[in-house]
Write a protein that holds these residues in place. Sequence first.
Motif, short mmCIF file in Angstrom:
data_model
loop_
_atom_site.label_atom_id
_atom_site.label_comp_id
_atom_site.label_asym_id
_atom_site.label_seq_id
_atom_site.Cartn_x
_atom_site.Cartn_y
_atom_site.Cartn_z
N GLU A 1 47.72 38.31 33.75
CA GLU A 1 47.06 37.48 32.65
C GLU A 1 45.58 38.05 32.54
O GLU A 1 45.18 37.86 31.43
CB GLU A 1 47.21 36.07 32.92
CG GLU A 1 48.38 35.35 32.97
CD GLU A 1 48.44 33.81 33.41
OE1 GLU A 1 47.49 33.49 33.53
OE2 GLU A 1 49.62 33.49 33.41
N ARG A 2 44.98 38.56 33.67
CA ARG A 2 43.57 38.88 33.55
C ARG A 2 43.22 40.26 33.61
O ARG A 2 42.17 40.93 33.48
CB ARG A 2 42.88 38.22 34.75
CG ARG A 2 43.04 36.59 35.01
CD ARG A 2 42.34 36.29 35.84
NE ARG A 2 40.80 35.92 35.56
CZ ARG A 2 39.95 35.56 36.33
NH1 ARG A 2 39.97 35.06 37.53
NH2 ARG A 2 38.88 35.64 36.01
N LYS A 3 44.46 41.12 33.45
CA LYS A 3 44.29 42.51 33.50
C LYS A 3 43.21 43.19 32.25
O LYS A 3 42.83 44.30 32.52
CB LYS A 3 45.50 43.42 33.46
CG LYS A 3 46.20 43.20 32.12
CD LYS A 3 47.48 43.77 32.25
CE LYS A 3 48.33 43.78 30.98
NZ LYS A 3 47.84 44.65 29.61
N ASP A 4 43.06 42.37 31.19
CA ASP A 4 42.37 43.15 30.25
C ASP A 4 40.76 42.38 30.26
O ASP A 4 39.98 42.64 29.37
CB ASP A 4 43.22 42.78 28.77
CG ASP A 4 44.30 43.54 28.60
OD1 ASP A 4 44.24 44.66 29.02
OD2 ASP A 4 45.24 43.06 27.86
N GLU A 5 40.66 41.74 31.16
CA GLU A 5 39.23 41.04 31.21
C GLU A 5 38.22 42.06 31.80
O GLU A 5 38.61 43.13 32.51
CB GLU A 5 39.07 39.82 32.05
CG GLU A 5 39.89 38.75 31.61
CD GLU A 5 39.75 37.23 32.83
OE1 GLU A 5 39.05 37.49 33.69
OE2 GLU A 5 40.46 36.41 32.34
N PRO A 6 36.89 42.25 31.06
CA PRO A 6 36.04 43.18 31.71
C PRO A 6 35.91 42.95 33.41
O PRO A 6 35.81 41.70 33.74
CB PRO A 6 34.74 42.64 30.70
CG PRO A 6 34.91 41.39 30.49
CD PRO A 6 36.47 41.09 30.23
N ASN A 7 35.47 44.11 33.78
CA ASN A 7 35.12 44.08 35.30
C ASN A 7 33.56 44.03 35.14
O ASN A 7 32.86 44.67 34.32
CB ASN A 7 35.54 45.48 35.72
CG ASN A 7 37.01 45.18 35.86
OD1 ASN A 7 37.49 44.55 36.23
ND2 ASN A 7 37.64 46.66 35.80
N ILE A 8 33.05 43.48 36.21
CA ILE A 8 31.78 43.52 36.63
C ILE A 8 31.17 43.99 38.04
O ILE A 8 32.14 43.67 38.91
CB ILE A 8 30.80 42.05 36.17
CG1 ILE A 8 31.43 41.13 37.15
CG2 ILE A 8 31.05 41.71 34.81
CD1 ILE A 8 30.47 39.74 37.38
N PRO A 9 30.19 44.76 38.34
CA PRO A 9 29.99 44.98 39.58
C PRO A 9 29.83 43.97 40.50
O PRO A 9 29.30 42.94 40.13
CB PRO A 9 28.55 45.79 39.37
CG PRO A 9 28.42 46.15 37.92
CD PRO A 9 29.22 44.93 37.19
N PHE A 10 29.89 44.28 41.75
CA PHE A 10 30.21 43.13 42.70
C PHE A 10 28.67 42.42 43.07
O PHE A 10 28.75 41.40 43.15
CB PHE A 10 30.69 43.81 44.19
CG PHE A 10 30.72 43.06 45.46
CD1 PHE A 10 31.60 41.81 45.40
CD2 PHE A 10 29.67 42.74 46.23
CE1 PHE A 10 31.62 40.83 46.20
CE2 PHE A 10 29.79 42.20 47.52
CZ PHE A 10 30.72 41.04 47.29
N GLU A 11 27.63 43.41 42.73
CA GLU A 11 26.29 42.85 42.86
C GLU A 11 26.12 41.87 41.85
O GLU A 11 25.55 40.92 41.97
CB GLU A 11 25.30 43.97 43.01
CG GLU A 11 25.51 44.79 44.17
CD GLU A 11 26.69 45.87 44.14
OE1 GLU A 11 27.21 46.26 43.16
OE2 GLU A 11 26.90 46.19 45.39
N ALA A 12 26.33 42.32 40.76
CA ALA A 12 26.31 41.42 39.90
C ALA A 12 26.86 39.74 39.83
O ALA A 12 26.50 38.93 39.35
CB ALA A 12 26.60 42.01 38.12
N ALA A 13 28.02 39.92 40.35
CA ALA A 13 28.87 39.11 40.44
C ALA A 13 28.25 37.93 41.39
O ALA A 13 28.09 36.50 41.32
CB ALA A 13 30.32 39.04 41.01
#
Length: 58
Positions: free
Chosen positions: A40-52
């Motif tokens: 379900e979440r495959k099309d969500e944008p990724n963010i860098p780990f540090e940003a998370a």
Amino acid sequence: MNAQPQFITNANGEKTAVILPIADYQELMEDLADLAAIAERKDEPNIPFEAALSEIGL
């Protein structure tokens, strides 16, 4: 998975069903739910780990 599955066969000896310990069945259902959530979440944008980490205040 803990135990070997048992199979139910038809008159021709073809496997038609499987018997699993309930704990193995529950584990499979949890894995299936996890895979559905990932799909379900495959099309969500990724963010860098540090940003998370920054977003959650760490």
